[in-house]
Design an enzyme around this catalytic site. Structure first.
Site, PDB file in Angstrom:
ATOM      1  N   HIS A  15      13.365  -9.775  -5.888  1.00  0.00           N
ATOM      2  CA  HIS A  15      12.425 -10.625  -5.154  1.00  0.00           C
ATOM      3  C   HIS A  15      12.839 -12.077  -5.329  1.00  0.00           C
ATOM      4  CE1 HIS A  15       9.451  -7.359  -4.560  1.00  0.00           C
ATOM      5  NE2 HIS A  15       9.927  -6.932  -5.719  1.00  0.00           N
ATOM      6  N   LYS A  94      12.177  -1.041   3.638  1.00  0.00           N
ATOM      7  CA  LYS A  94      11.363  -0.824   2.445  1.00  0.00           C
ATOM      8  C   LYS A  94       9.992  -0.298   2.823  1.00  0.00           C
ATOM      9  CE  LYS A  94      10.060  -1.124  -1.880  1.00  0.00           C
ATOM     10  NZ  LYS A  94      10.135  -2.177  -2.875  1.00  0.00           N
ATOM     11  N   HIS A 131       8.610   2.140  -2.589  1.00  0.00           N
ATOM     12  CA  HIS A 131       7.743   1.851  -3.730  1.00  0.00           C
ATOM     13  C   HIS A 131       6.932   3.121  -3.963  1.00  0.00           C
ATOM     14  CE1 HIS A 131       5.317  -0.861  -6.393  1.00  0.00           C
ATOM     15  NE2 HIS A 131       4.543   0.211  -6.302  1.00  0.00           N
ATOM     16  N   HIS A 169      12.506   1.319  -8.799  1.00  0.00           N
ATOM     17  CA  HIS A 169      11.899   1.088 -10.125  1.00  0.00           C
ATOM     18  C   HIS A 169      11.167   2.308 -10.674  1.00  0.00           C
ATOM     19  CE1 HIS A 169       8.657   0.166  -7.357  1.00  0.00           C
ATOM     20  NE2 HIS A 169       9.007  -1.085  -7.182  1.00  0.00           N
ATOM     21  N   ASP A 241      14.168  -5.694 -10.061  1.00  0.00           N
ATOM     22  CA  ASP A 241      12.806  -5.971  -9.602  1.00  0.00           C
ATOM     23  C   ASP A 241      12.319  -7.301 -10.175  1.00  0.00           C
ATOM     24  OD1 ASP A 241      10.429  -5.651  -8.253  1.00  0.00           O
ATOM     25  OD2 ASP A 241       9.545  -4.294  -9.730  1.00  0.00           O
TER      26      ASP A 241
HETATM   27  C1  NCD Z   1       6.561  -7.142  -7.114  1.00  0.00           C
HETATM   28  C2  NCD Z   1       6.264  -8.532  -6.568  1.00  0.00           C
HETATM   29  O1  NCD Z   1       5.700  -9.363  -7.302  1.00  0.00           O
HETATM   30  O2  NCD Z   1       6.601  -8.808  -5.419  1.00  0.00           O
HETATM   31  N1  NCD Z   1       5.785  -6.950  -8.299  1.00  0.00           N
HETATM   32  C3  NCD Z   1       6.027  -6.047  -9.283  1.00  0.00           C
HETATM   33  O3  NCD Z   1       5.197  -5.938 -10.177  1.00  0.00           O
HETATM   34  N2  NCD Z   1       7.108  -5.313  -9.310  1.00  0.00           N
HETATM   35  C4  NCD Z   1       6.298  -6.125  -6.076  1.00  0.00           C
HETATM   36  C5  NCD Z   1       6.859  -4.763  -6.409  1.00  0.00           C
HETATM   37  O4  NCD Z   1       8.075  -4.556  -6.416  1.00  0.00           O
HETATM   38  O5  NCD Z   1       6.066  -3.861  -6.670  1.00  0.00           O
HETATM   39 ZN    ZN Z   2       9.865  -5.035  -6.394  1.00  0.00          ZN
END
Ligand code: NCD
Ligand code: ZN
Length: 342
Positions: A15, A94, A131, A169, A241
């Site tokens: 991200h 996604k 996800h 993940h 992630d």
């Molecule tokens: C991610 C985000 O903040 O965009 N947060 C997380 O806890 N992993 C979103 C995600 O990948 O679930």
């Molecule tokens: Zn993520």
């Protein structure tokens, strides 16, 4: 072993956000070659044009080799997806179940509504990243991934056997076993799910910087993940992630989900592999299995990890009016990455 040189890793789940936050964090993924950039912006990246424009902003902010994704919505146009993939604009699509995580409100409520998109992707060879959590409020948060395997993933796989799937993940032994039982399906594993379990987050005080989704599980699951990650060639590969949130959103009454690991992700992974006596398998996990899953060549260049005094790591990084705290596993890290030449 004091030095370890491996092919340059890629980050198959990252991200980077947008605007000032993008400008702050994009250079922090410098250890990685390519990275799959998540589309959960506000508003999300939903069309090929959105993805192309976002790619340009990512490159301008300092990450040179982004692989873009589209956010699957119930209004996604199959033709646009196939065109964007064929044109090299996107790497994958996604799927966020609506409400599963940060900025997932535009996600999929009823999988039947996206059937034509999935069929077109299967036909055209466009990968789907998932996800993997159900969102029904009555399902306990610690069981949401396992429930997703039975309720969503198994039927999806049966209905679209040729669709390229990546379960993102993974956090449970259930998911590790499911992936092993379904050849062709890949899975990413974060650093925090390898270094930590829910005790680190909850015992002796609640630590918001350990809070991410899917949530950290109990130790037995952490151990299954460590085993999967260090198992050598196969379906498990690196996806940090890394999910930056402003400090005030993490240290809040209702803390945002996400751990920011990009700057020190490789040392975090290396330490886990060392603890497992598996440094010789770090390259497979970090630099080979991901490209093999996606039918891409591994990177030609290398990184060198050096063991020893890694020096003080900043608690947070700051700039462009933003401040983000780095994930701290609660133990000193003794690996560092030699800076890139040139
Ligand atoms: C991610 C985000 O903040 O965009 N947060 C997380 O806890 N992993 C979103 C995600 O990948 O679930
Ligand atoms: Zn993520």
């Amino acid at each position: 072993m004091e030095r370890l040189t491996i092919r340059r890793p890629d980050d198959w789940h990252l991200h980077l956000r947008d605007g000032e936050m993008l400008r702050l964090v994009a250079p922090e993924s410098r250890d990685f070659g390519r990275a799959v950039i998540m589309p959960n912006l506000v508003p999300p990246v939903v069309t090929g044009d959105d993805a192309g424009a976002y790619r340009d902003r990512v490159i301008a902010a300092g990450f040179a080799r982004p692989l873009m994704t589209l956010y699957l919505t119930e209004g996604t146009d199959p033709t646009d997806v196939v065109r964007a993939h064929a044109g090299g604009v996107i790497h994958a699509v996604k799927l966020y179940p609506a409400g599963a995580t940060t900025n997932s409100a535009s996600g999929v409520r009823d999988i039947e509504t996206v059937r034509p998109v999935l069929a077109a992707m299967e036909e055209a060879g466009v990968p789907l990243c998932l996800h993997g959590e159900v969102t029904e409020p009555e399902v306990d948060i610690f069981d949401r991934e396992a429930a997703f395997l039975d309720r969503v993933l198994t039927p999806l796989r049966d209905a679209h056997p040729e669709l390229k799937l990546t379960l993102e993940h993974v956090t449970t032994k259930d998911a590790v076993d499911w992936v092993r039982e379904h050849p062709g399906v890949g899975a990413t594993i974060t650093a925090q799910h390898l270094t930590s379990n829910r005790n680190d987050m909850l015992a002796g005080g609640m630590r918001p910087h350990f809070y991410c989704l899917p949530i950290l599980k109990r130790r037995a699951h952490q151990e299954a993940l460590r085993q999967a990650a260090t198992s050598g060639p196969g379906p498990f590969f690196l996806g940090t992630d890394s999910a930056p949130h402003p400090l005030q959103a993490k240290e809040a009454t209702c803390c945002a989900a996400g751990c920011f690991t990009a700057p020190h992700a490789l040392p975090l992974y290396a330490q886990v592999f060392e603890e497992e006596g598996a440094l010789d398998r770090l390259e497979a996990f970090a630099a080979l299995n991901g490209p093999a899953h996606y039918g891409l060549a591994p990177n030609e260049d290398t990184v060198t990890l050096v063991k020893g005094d890694a020096g003080a790591r900043p608690e947070s990084i700051e700039g462009h009016g933003q401040r983000v705290t780095l994930f701290d596993p609660g133990q000193p890290l003794h690996w560092r990455v030699e800076p890139r030449e040139g």
